[in-house]
Design a protein around this motif. Sequence first.
Motif, PDB file in Angstrom:
ATOM      1  N   GLU A   4       0.813  -1.216   0.000  1.00  0.00           N
ATOM      2  CA  GLU A   4       0.000   0.000   0.000  1.00  0.00           C
ATOM      3  C   GLU A   4       0.851   1.273   0.000  1.00  0.00           C
ATOM      4  OE1 GLU A   4       0.007  -1.555   4.335  1.00  0.00           O
ATOM      5  OE2 GLU A   4      -0.096  -2.363   2.291  1.00  0.00           O
ATOM      6  N   LEU A   5       2.162   1.148   0.267  1.00  0.00           N
ATOM      7  CA  LEU A   5       3.047   2.313   0.229  1.00  0.00           C
ATOM      8  C   LEU A   5       3.804   2.430  -1.091  1.00  0.00           C
ATOM      9  CD1 LEU A   5       4.565   2.249   3.846  1.00  0.00           C
ATOM     10  CD2 LEU A   5       2.554   3.481   3.000  1.00  0.00           C
ATOM     11  N   LEU A   6       3.678   1.435  -1.959  1.00  0.00           N
ATOM     12  CA  LEU A   6       4.369   1.455  -3.254  1.00  0.00           C
ATOM     13  C   LEU A   6       3.431   2.043  -4.303  1.00  0.00           C
ATOM     14  CD1 LEU A   6       6.085  -2.052  -3.144  1.00  0.00           C
ATOM     15  CD2 LEU A   6       7.225   0.169  -2.940  1.00  0.00           C
ATOM     16  N   LEU A   7       3.285   3.347  -4.263  1.00  0.00           N
ATOM     17  CA  LEU A   7       2.379   4.021  -5.190  1.00  0.00           C
ATOM     18  C   LEU A   7       3.093   4.274  -6.515  1.00  0.00           C
ATOM     19  CD1 LEU A   7       0.714   6.595  -2.757  1.00  0.00           C
ATOM     20  CD2 LEU A   7       0.113   4.211  -3.206  1.00  0.00           C
TER      21      LEU A   7
ATOM     22  N   ARG B 298      15.946  11.986  -2.658  1.00  0.00           N
ATOM     23  CA  ARG B 298      15.378  13.272  -3.084  1.00  0.00           C
ATOM     24  C   ARG B 298      15.342  13.354  -4.601  1.00  0.00           C
ATOM     25  NH1 ARG B 298      18.394  15.551   1.208  1.00  0.00           N
ATOM     26  NH2 ARG B 298      20.059  16.082  -0.237  1.00  0.00           N
ATOM     27  N   GLU B 299      16.443  12.917  -5.231  1.00  0.00           N
ATOM     28  CA  GLU B 299      16.503  12.959  -6.697  1.00  0.00           C
ATOM     29  C   GLU B 299      15.467  12.023  -7.312  1.00  0.00           C
ATOM     30  OE1 GLU B 299      19.574  11.861 -10.352  1.00  0.00           O
ATOM     31  OE2 GLU B 299      20.375  12.158  -8.322  1.00  0.00           O
ATOM     32  N   LEU B 300      15.366  10.815  -6.784  1.00  0.00           N
ATOM     33  CA  LEU B 300      14.400   9.862  -7.314  1.00  0.00           C
ATOM     34  C   LEU B 300      12.966  10.363  -7.120  1.00  0.00           C
ATOM     35  CD1 LEU B 300      16.035   6.546  -6.034  1.00  0.00           C
ATOM     36  CD2 LEU B 300      15.829   7.259  -8.425  1.00  0.00           C
ATOM     37  N   GLY B 301      12.704  10.917  -5.941  1.00  0.00           N
ATOM     38  CA  GLY B 301      11.369  11.427  -5.667  1.00  0.00           C
ATOM     39  C   GLY B 301      10.969  12.562  -6.598  1.00  0.00           C
ATOM     40  N   ALA B 302      11.950  13.404  -6.936  1.00  0.00           N
ATOM     41  CA  ALA B 302      11.664  14.535  -7.823  1.00  0.00           C
ATOM     42  C   ALA B 302      11.440  14.085  -9.263  1.00  0.00           C
ATOM     43  CB  ALA B 302      12.809  15.541  -7.767  1.00  0.00           C
ATOM     44  N   ARG B 303      12.078  12.975  -9.656  1.00  0.00           N
ATOM     45  CA  ARG B 303      11.987  12.522 -11.043  1.00  0.00           C
ATOM     46  C   ARG B 303      10.802  11.587 -11.289  1.00  0.00           C
ATOM     47  NH1 ARG B 303      16.841  12.406 -14.294  1.00  0.00           N
ATOM     48  NH2 ARG B 303      18.496  13.657 -13.371  1.00  0.00           N
ATOM     49  N   ALA B 304      10.385  10.864 -10.261  1.00  0.00           N
ATOM     50  CA  ALA B 304       9.333   9.863 -10.437  1.00  0.00           C
ATOM     51  C   ALA B 304       7.967  10.522 -10.617  1.00  0.00           C
ATOM     52  CB  ALA B 304       9.305   8.935  -9.231  1.00  0.00           C
ATOM     53  N   ASP B 305       7.065   9.820 -11.308  1.00  0.00           N
ATOM     54  CA  ASP B 305       5.696  10.320 -11.441  1.00  0.00           C
ATOM     55  C   ASP B 305       5.010  10.396 -10.091  1.00  0.00           C
ATOM     56  OD1 ASP B 305       5.989  10.531 -14.168  1.00  0.00           O
ATOM     57  OD2 ASP B 305       5.211   8.519 -14.567  1.00  0.00           O
ATOM     58  N   ASN B 306       5.322   9.438  -9.213  1.00  0.00           N
ATOM     59  CA  ASN B 306       4.795   9.448  -7.853  1.00  0.00           C
ATOM     60  C   ASN B 306       5.942   9.114  -6.910  1.00  0.00           C
ATOM     61  OD1 ASN B 306       3.506   8.949  -5.362  1.00  0.00           O
ATOM     62  ND2 ASN B 306       1.611   8.398  -6.404  1.00  0.00           N
ATOM     63  N   GLY B 307       6.404  10.120  -6.174  1.00  0.00           N
ATOM     64  CA  GLY B 307       7.576   9.944  -5.316  1.00  0.00           C
ATOM     65  C   GLY B 307       7.264   9.581  -3.884  1.00  0.00           C
ATOM     66  N   PHE B 308       6.017   9.148  -3.607  1.00  0.00           N
ATOM     67  CA  PHE B 308       5.611   8.895  -2.226  1.00  0.00           C
ATOM     68  C   PHE B 308       6.513   7.868  -1.535  1.00  0.00           C
ATOM     69  CE2 PHE B 308       3.200   6.470   0.918  1.00  0.00           C
ATOM     70  CZ  PHE B 308       2.765   7.481   1.762  1.00  0.00           C
ATOM     71  N   ALA B 309       6.776   6.743  -2.201  1.00  0.00           N
ATOM     72  CA  ALA B 309       7.574   5.679  -1.583  1.00  0.00           C
ATOM     73  C   ALA B 309       8.978   6.165  -1.246  1.00  0.00           C
ATOM     74  CB  ALA B 309       7.637   4.465  -2.509  1.00  0.00           C
ATOM     75  N   PHE B 310       9.554   6.995  -2.124  1.00  0.00           N
ATOM     76  CA  PHE B 310      10.891   7.523  -1.857  1.00  0.00           C
ATOM     77  C   PHE B 310      10.865   8.470  -0.651  1.00  0.00           C
ATOM     78  CE2 PHE B 310      10.978   6.806  -6.573  1.00  0.00           C
ATOM     79  CZ  PHE B 310      11.761   5.663  -6.515  1.00  0.00           C
ATOM     80  N   GLY B 311       9.746   9.183  -0.486  1.00  0.00           N
ATOM     81  CA  GLY B 311       9.602  10.035   0.690  1.00  0.00           C
ATOM     82  C   GLY B 311       9.527   9.225   1.966  1.00  0.00           C
ATOM     83  N   VAL B 312       8.852   8.076   1.912  1.00  0.00           N
ATOM     84  CA  VAL B 312       8.794   7.196   3.083  1.00  0.00           C
ATOM     85  C   VAL B 312      10.209   6.729   3.465  1.00  0.00           C
ATOM     86  CG1 VAL B 312       7.983   4.959   3.936  1.00  0.00           C
ATOM     87  CG2 VAL B 312       6.444   6.432   2.619  1.00  0.00           C
ATOM     88  N   LEU B 313      10.968   6.302   2.465  1.00  0.00           N
ATOM     89  CA  LEU B 313      12.332   5.847   2.733  1.00  0.00           C
ATOM     90  C   LEU B 313      13.209   6.983   3.252  1.00  0.00           C
ATOM     91  CD1 LEU B 313      13.076   3.437  -0.259  1.00  0.00           C
ATOM     92  CD2 LEU B 313      12.079   2.933   1.976  1.00  0.00           C
TER      93      LEU B 313
END
Length: 312
Positions: free
Chosen positions: A120-123, A265-280
């Motif tokens: 549920e966190l892998l958006l 931060r870089e992955l979150g900014a580039r991804a269409d949905n960076g929610f999972a990277f924010g959790v990590l």
Amino acid sequence: MTTLSAVPSTEPAPPPAPRATGKSGSAGAVLLAYLGEHTDRLAAEAERARTDEPDAVHQLRVNSRRLRSALQAYRPLLDRDRAEPVVELLREFGRRMSPARDTEVLEERITGQLAELPQELLLGPVQAFTTRHFARLGAEARAGVLAELDGEHYARLRAALDELLADPPLTKRAARPARTELPAVVARTARRLARAVRDANDPANPHRAEAVHAARKAAKRLRYATEVAAPTVGKPATRFVAGLKGFQTALGEHQDTVVARAMLRELGARADNGFAFGVLYGRDAARAERIEEELPGLWKAAWRKRNRKWLR
């Protein structure tokens, strides 16, 4: 006195001159044996890296760091004007190898953490996105490794190490007995670590992350300096390194969270949905804070007087 000459990358290097061994039983002889061993390991790992063998780049960096740390820690035994250019070549070599190793570590860390997240966190398709991202970085890093190993800088480094081992710039202190001189040099390096730890353990330090990183580098230098002395000192040196292990592990994990958060931060900014990277990112930030809270206790355990009685 020889000079550090460049070896053109387009011509085969001549065979190295015979290596000096130093006065038997002296501090200089022990240092030269260590430098010779890790120069050979560097060359062997370079050949493994050319064929992309597992862990080869990591071991290349480790052996270059061992050589650099030994030259820095044992400066009292070496003429600085001749040793420092070799240190700089090793430092630059480490910088050029770092993208490949950092990419390996980050890919393993982030993909592993994503695999452990609840569904549920892998958006969004974050795992596929991460795989593509690191595939590109890995290809670029691999090309950089090969360019470095085939280039003039690495040839100059190998020539410099061969010259240093054939005509070592040993000082008068290097002729002193290893059993008394090596612990004195390690003690000097240990005091440097203790100063760095004071800054790292200060919760009011506005640059604490940088201070923890500086302590980590000082701890590595101490570990490698102790490695040089271990064949002469024996079990006391081995116990000293073992006692520092928990503290060093925590310092390394803290630095891993710093590097990982920059990538997240870089992955979150580039991804269409960076929610999972924010959790990590949040988890790594919390882990870094916990480590900072644990460091004073870990240091107290590592710095016990009985662990360092052999230092002079």
